[in-house]
Structures are given as C-alpha cells and as structure tokens.
Design an enzyme around this catalytic site. Structure first.
Site, PDB file in Angstrom:
ATOM      1  CB  SER A  80      -0.333  -2.333  -3.373  1.00 39.90           C
ATOM      2  OG  SER A  80       0.949  -2.200  -2.780  1.00 39.90           O
ATOM      3  CE1 TYR A  93      -2.519  -0.927   1.489  1.00 43.98           C
ATOM      4  CE2 TYR A  93      -0.612  -2.145   0.709  1.00 43.98           C
ATOM      5  CZ  TYR A  93      -1.467  -1.065   0.606  1.00 43.98           C
ATOM      6  OH  TYR A  93      -1.280  -0.135  -0.387  1.00 43.98           O
TER       7      TYR A  93
END
Length: 192
Positions: A80, A93
């Site tokens: 990501s 995350y």
C-alpha cells in the site's frame, strides 16, 4: 493466518491440481486501516493486522518457493502507498504494509535469480466504494479533481501491472516496489 500447516497444504493442493505453480500473488489486508488512537490500539489488534498482511505473505512465499524455483516463477506482494506515506491512526496497517515492502526486497535477494519478487503499492484506487446500505458510491468530481493526474486509479491498473510482473516480459525486474498512486504520495509529501 498463523496456521502454517494449512498454508502448506493449500500450496501443495494447488500444485497437485494444476501440475505446478508459476506465480504467487499475495493480497491480504484489513479492510479498514484506521484503528483509532495509538494509545487505544490493543496488542491483539496489532497482531491481527500484522498476521493478516505480513505473516500471510511470508507463509505463502515460504511454502511456494520450492515449487516456484522449478518453473522460474514470480511472487508479487500487494502492499500500500501507506507504507511510504501514512495517515493518522493507521500505525498497525502502515507497519504491516511497510513490512511487506521490506520482506519483498529481502526475498528478492534470497530467492533470486530463479524467482522474481516484486511489490505493488496501490494508492487511492476506485474499487466502487460501498455505502453502508451496500450500494456502490460513485466518486465525485471533487475526488477526481484532487488527484494529481486528474484521474483516480482503477483495479485494472493494478491488475495490468501484476500481470506484467509475473510475465517473462518483466525480465530482470526484481526486488522493486512499484507505487501506483498517480502521484498522490508525492502530493502528500510535498504539500504545503
């Protein structure tokens, strides 16, 4: 994702069903990366997020490597752009996705040249966001206007890059993290 025996059995079953393995694409993530304030982040939630993203990618690659060496295959890990530029309240995350980028670099060194290993780090991708009632929410003109290239990415952009990276056309491309965010990371880093 801590059941290593189940991962090994899945890889073996796939190889048996299809006569081998050419590529592995790891894409695991927590749907909502926002966990709340750091002080409220539980160790249980931290481990859940890292297991979902990072441990799953490690175990899949570990048990697929032997089979991929036979075919000269590829591993592509989806990370990501938050691994490079995070947002508040996404520590677990961001750490898991940053770990995937680091894991990718290390595996490229360990598994190459027989196996190519790369990461793809999508930024803001239009995957037809769902509203609470389950209906797809269209992106607004404002969403598109704030994007540096004037266009929000689409899942097809990511799929095309993954397809290229697992093909023979990718040649010696290995150990790289391909950021596919149309300039959003740069915009966030250099914004006033």
């Amino acid at each position: 994702m801590r059941n290593e025996d189940a991962v090994a059995a899945s890889i073996a079953a796939t190889c048996q069903a299809f006569g081998g393995l050419d590529a592995v694409i790891n894409n695991a993530a927590i749907a909502d990366p926002f966990q709340g304030k750091l002080e409220e982040l539980s160790l249980e939630r931290w481990h859940q997020v890292l297991d979902t993203s990072l441990t799953s990618s490690f175990l899949t690659a570990k048990h697929a490597a032997r089979h991929l060496r036979e075919t000269g295959g590829s591993i592509v890990n989806l990370a990501s752009s938050r691994a490079l530029q995070s947002e508040p309240d996404t520590e677990a995350y961001a750490a898991s996705k940053g770990g995937i980028v680091a894991l990718t670099h290390a595996m490229a060194m360990s598994l190459g040249p027989e196996i190519r290993v790369n990461a793809v780090s999508p930024g803001w991708i239009d995957a037809s966001r769902l509203q609470k009632d389950g209906e797809a929410e269209s992106l607004s003109d404002e969403d598109h206007a704030q994007h540096p290239v004037g266009r929000v990415g689409h899942v097809d952009d990511i799929a095309a890059l993954v397809a290229f990276l697992i093909s023979e056309k990718a040649g010696f491309i290995t150990g790289q993290n391909h950021v596919v965010d149309g300039g959003m990371t740069r915009k966030m880093v250099y914004a006033d």
